[in-house]
Design a protein around this motif. Structure first.
Motif, PDB file in Angstrom:
ATOM      1  N   SER A  83       0.817  -1.207   0.000  1.00 48.55           N
ATOM      2  CA  SER A  83       0.000   0.000   0.000  1.00 48.55           C
ATOM      3  C   SER A  83       0.859   1.270   0.000  1.00 48.55           C
ATOM      4  N   VAL A  84       1.902   1.290   0.815  1.00 50.24           N
ATOM      5  CA  VAL A  84       2.770   2.471   0.865  1.00 50.24           C
ATOM      6  C   VAL A  84       3.446   2.682  -0.479  1.00 50.24           C
ATOM      7  N   TRP A  85       3.981   1.600  -1.068  1.00 46.88           N
ATOM      8  CA  TRP A  85       4.643   1.750  -2.372  1.00 46.88           C
ATOM      9  C   TRP A  85       3.649   2.174  -3.443  1.00 46.88           C
ATOM     10  N   ALA A  86       2.443   1.647  -3.405  1.00 47.93           N
ATOM     11  CA  ALA A  86       1.443   2.027  -4.398  1.00 47.93           C
ATOM     12  C   ALA A  86       1.120   3.520  -4.294  1.00 47.93           C
ATOM     13  N   ARG A  87       0.947   4.007  -3.064  1.00 47.22           N
ATOM     14  CA  ARG A  87       0.662   5.436  -2.878  1.00 47.22           C
ATOM     15  C   ARG A  87       1.839   6.290  -3.326  1.00 47.22           C
TER      16      ARG A  87
END
Length: 194
Positions: free
Chosen positions: A84-88
Motif C-alpha cells: 500500500s505504501v509503495w502504491a501510494r
C-alpha cells in the motif's frame, strides 16, 4: 510572510521549474520578491537555501500521501502495508517528477559543495525515520538509532532505486506488486536457508 519564508517559497518554485543546477540566486530573488543579501543573511548560501527548499518539497510529498487513514488501513510491518505504501508513493511520482529530478542533481553536486553534502546527510537521516514510521506505523519519536539506520536505510535504498528507475523509464520501473513479490521471495529464501 517575511523574507525568510518568501525566499524558501521562491526557491521551491525555482527548483520545480529550473532544477537545482540551473537555478541562480537572481532567479530566487526574482521569484521571491526579496534581495540578494537576504539569501546570505537567512540561509548562508544559495545552495543551502535550495537544499532546505528541496527537503521541504520532499516532506510535503510525504505528507500528501501518508494520511492517518492510509496509515491505519493495514497493520504496520505487514506485506499489505508494504504494498500500500509503495502504491501510494508511485501514484504521486508523476506530480513530483521535478522534485525527483532535482534530487539527482543534488546527489551529483554533493562532491563539489561540501555544505550541500552535509545538509543532505542530515536530511537523509530525518527521511529514514519518516519512512520507518510510514511502513511500520511506529511514532518517529519512539524509534531507536539502530532501527532508523537499518530499517530506514533499507526503505530509503528501495525508494532511491525506484526513483532512478522511474526517472529513466516509468513504464519499466518496478511497481508496488513487483516490490511486494520481491520481498515475498526474499522472505521465502531466508526461511528456506534456515
Amino acid at each position: 510572510m517575511g523574507h525568510r519564508e518568501d525566499l524558501l517559497e521562491g526557491a521551491k518554485r525555482c527548483l520545480l521549474e529550473k532544477g537545482f543546477v540551473r537555478t541562480t540566486a537572481r532567479d530566487i530573488v526574482k521569484e521571491s520578491g526579496t534581495n540578494l543579501a537576504s539569501i546570505g543573511y537567512h540561509y548562508g548560501s544559495k545552495d543551502a537555501l535550495l537544499t532546505r527548499a528541496f527537503v521541504e518539497l520532499v516532506q510535503e510529498w510525504g505528507e500528501k500521501f501518508d494520511s492517518p487513514v492510509a496509515r491505519d488501513a493495514e497493520p504496520g510491518g505487514s506485506l499489505d502495508r508494504f504494498h500500500s505504501v509503495w502504491a501510494r508513493m508511485l501514484e504521486s511520482f508523476e506530480d513530483y517528477r521535478p522534485v525527483w529530478a532535482a534530487s539527482m542533481e543534488i546527489v551529483t553536486q554533493g562532491e563539489r559543495v561540501p555544505e550541500l553534502r552535509d545538509l543532505m546527510a542530515k536530511a537523509q537521516i530525518e527521511g529514514r525515520s519518516g519512512l520507518v514510521a510510514m511502513f511500520t506505523g511506529q511514532d518517529e519519536e519512539t524509534l531507536d538509532e539502530r532501527t532508523v539506520k537499518a530499517l530506514g536505510g533499507f526503505y530509503q535504498a528501495l525508494l532511491n532505486g525506484l526513483m532512478v528507475q522511474w526517472l529513466f523509464d516509468p513504464a519499466s520501473a518496478s511497481t508496488a506488486d513487483d516490490l511486494t513479490e520481491g520481498l515475498r521471495r526474499v522472505i521465502a529464501g531466508v526461511r528456506e536457508a534456515k
